[in-house]
Design an enzyme around this catalytic site. Sequence first.
Site, PDB file in Angstrom:
ATOM      1  CB  CYS A   1      -2.083  -7.902  32.563  1.00 47.00           C
ATOM      2  SG  CYS A   1      -1.296  -6.934  31.289  1.00 47.00           S
TER       3      CYS A   1
ATOM      4  CD  GLU B   1       6.519  -4.833  37.016  1.00 45.23           C
ATOM      5  OE1 GLU B   1       7.262  -4.331  37.854  1.00 45.23           O
ATOM      6  OE2 GLU B   1       5.639  -4.207  36.411  1.00 45.23           O
TER       7      GLU B   1
ATOM      8  CB  CYS C   1       4.271   2.245  25.963  1.00 48.58           C
ATOM      9  SG  CYS C   1       4.395   0.679  26.835  1.00 48.58           S
TER      10      CYS C   1
ATOM     11  CB  CYS D   1       4.210   2.690  21.664  1.00 43.19           C
ATOM     12  SG  CYS D   1       3.836   1.382  20.483  1.00 43.19           S
TER      13      CYS D   1
ATOM     14  CB  CYS E   1      -2.219   0.094  30.437  1.00 40.96           C
ATOM     15  SG  CYS E   1      -3.535  -1.045  30.311  1.00 40.96           S
TER      16      CYS E   1
ATOM     17  CB  CYS F   1       8.439  -3.444  24.068  1.00 43.68           C
ATOM     18  SG  CYS F   1       7.402  -3.524  22.592  1.00 43.68           S
TER      19      CYS F   1
HETATM   20  N1  SAH Z   1       2.468  -4.587  22.385  1.00 47.01           N
HETATM   21  C1  SAH Z   1       1.104  -4.910  22.636  1.00 47.01           C
HETATM   22  C2  SAH Z   1       0.785  -5.290  24.076  1.00 47.01           C
HETATM   23  C3  SAH Z   1       1.327  -4.395  25.172  1.00 47.01           C
HETATM   24  S1  SAH Z   1       0.587  -2.826  25.455  1.00 47.01           S
HETATM   25  C4  SAH Z   1       0.208  -3.798  22.172  1.00 47.01           C
HETATM   26  O1  SAH Z   1       0.715  -2.748  21.759  1.00 47.01           O
HETATM   27  O2  SAH Z   1      -0.997  -3.971  22.169  1.00 47.01           O
HETATM   28  C5  SAH Z   1      -0.942  -3.091  26.228  1.00 47.01           C
HETATM   29  C6  SAH Z   1      -1.892  -1.880  26.104  1.00 47.01           C
HETATM   30  O3  SAH Z   1      -1.536  -0.812  27.006  1.00 47.01           O
HETATM   31  C7  SAH Z   1      -1.836  -1.289  24.726  1.00 47.01           C
HETATM   32  O4  SAH Z   1      -3.097  -0.952  24.265  1.00 47.01           O
HETATM   33  C8  SAH Z   1      -0.984  -0.067  24.961  1.00 47.01           C
HETATM   34  O5  SAH Z   1      -1.089   0.810  23.948  1.00 47.01           O
HETATM   35  C9  SAH Z   1      -1.501   0.416  26.294  1.00 47.01           C
HETATM   36  N2  SAH Z   1      -0.625   1.378  26.972  1.00 47.01           N
HETATM   37  C10 SAH Z   1       0.706   1.459  26.873  1.00 47.01           C
HETATM   38  N3  SAH Z   1       1.184   2.476  27.612  1.00 47.01           N
HETATM   39  C11 SAH Z   1       0.126   3.044  28.212  1.00 47.01           C
HETATM   40  C12 SAH Z   1       0.000   4.132  29.143  1.00 47.01           C
HETATM   41  N4  SAH Z   1       1.050   4.800  29.585  1.00 47.01           N
HETATM   42  N5  SAH Z   1      -1.237   4.429  29.581  1.00 47.01           N
HETATM   43  C13 SAH Z   1      -2.306   3.733  29.150  1.00 47.01           C
HETATM   44  N6  SAH Z   1      -2.242   2.708  28.277  1.00 47.01           N
HETATM   45  C14 SAH Z   1      -1.034   2.360  27.807  1.00 47.01           C
END
Ligand code: SAH
Length: 372
Positions: A109, A96, A123, A120, A343, A116
């Site tokens: 974005c 996406e 996420c 994390c 995000c 991935c």
């Molecule tokens: N792998 C990279 C880019 C993808 S994540 C990174 O970690 O930066 C993009 C952003 O969205 C990151 O800051 C991530 O931590 C945040 N993010 C991921 N899941 C989220 C969620 N459920 N709510 C809010 N932010 C989130």
Amino acid sequence: MDTPLTRTNLFGLDRQALREWFAQAGEKPYRADQVMKWMYHRHVTEFTQMTDIGKTLCAKLQGLAEVVPPNVLFEKQSTDGTHKWLLGMDAGNAIEAVFIPESSRGTLCVSSQVGCGLNCQFCSTATQGFNRNLSTAEIIGQVWVAAKHLGNVPHHQRKLTNVVMMGMGEPLLNFDNVVRAMSIMRDDLGFGLANKRVTLSTAGLVPMIDRLSEESDVSLAVSLHAPNDELRTQLVPLNKKYPIAQLMDACVRYTQRRPRTTVTFEYTMMKGVNDTPELARQLVRLVRKVPSKINLIPFNPFPGTRFERSDESVIRQFQSILIDAGVLTMVRRTRGDDIDAACGQLKGQVMDRTRRQAEFRKKIEEGVSNAA
Ligand code: SAH
């Protein structure tokens, strides 16, 4: 050049590589510049419509090359103007891209991987596991699809002004393809974006941050989410390999490159997890050494998650502690909530193939019924 079995998708080549490609094909390198203008400024993908390249070259290009953007499986627009595309990359794989319009800028974005592997905890992409890296063509193709939709013409009325590599995936684990795509984003013959308007976001791959500073001068965002190793390792398992002290040193080195820059720390606010005043104070002490600003992102929930979004008042209090200590801190407004485009909510289809394809069909059906 012999006729190849597969034709080269020219979206995969940056200006220098495209010039070399033309030279190898026995053509003048400046042809690359002409073709790029057609591709990126006028959104033309048929060589027959590139009127200044001549019939002979056109026929030759048709044999050797193609200009193929990702396939738009469906698109959706949020009530707040956020626009999301589900793009098919190959059989069963989709990613996406999300466009977020604001008064002074328009940010796209972009994803760097299908799924991935960093896991994390908060996420949604992590729940799908890792499938594969995107090619340069698949990364720049996301920008192309959005720019075409928005009628974006470089140097004219700009709607797409910023790109953030914050979609699915860890961009520094797909380094070469991401760096090449970011070079096309910033090339005048590509999308002509200013260096500082292209941002790479990483969960903190220390050695690759150093490599990035040598090879590219884009902006850097680091997903921090916690100010101490104990908590950060729980949220971002990569922290075990590259703990905070090493990460902060890499950030300082990044800010010292030429031209000097600042780093943005992303901090997702999760209720009762990382949002206490004590953690805010720890964060102040941590980021003091780094020329930086902080983005607080209210957590976006997704099915099956054990986390919740911090209360608005808690986020404001956390922000005040940082601001009072002189740390530039913004609260990111949540956008595209109603279409799962916020995000951490970006979903492609990974897991096993069966599930992938079942979900794929469902998405397509949803897309069809939404469009109806
Ligand atoms: N792998 C990279 C880019 C993808 S994540 C990174 O970690 O930066 C993009 C952003 O969205 C990151 O800051 C991530 O931590 C945040 N993010 C991921 N899941 C989220 C969620 N459920 N709510 C809010 N932010 C989130």
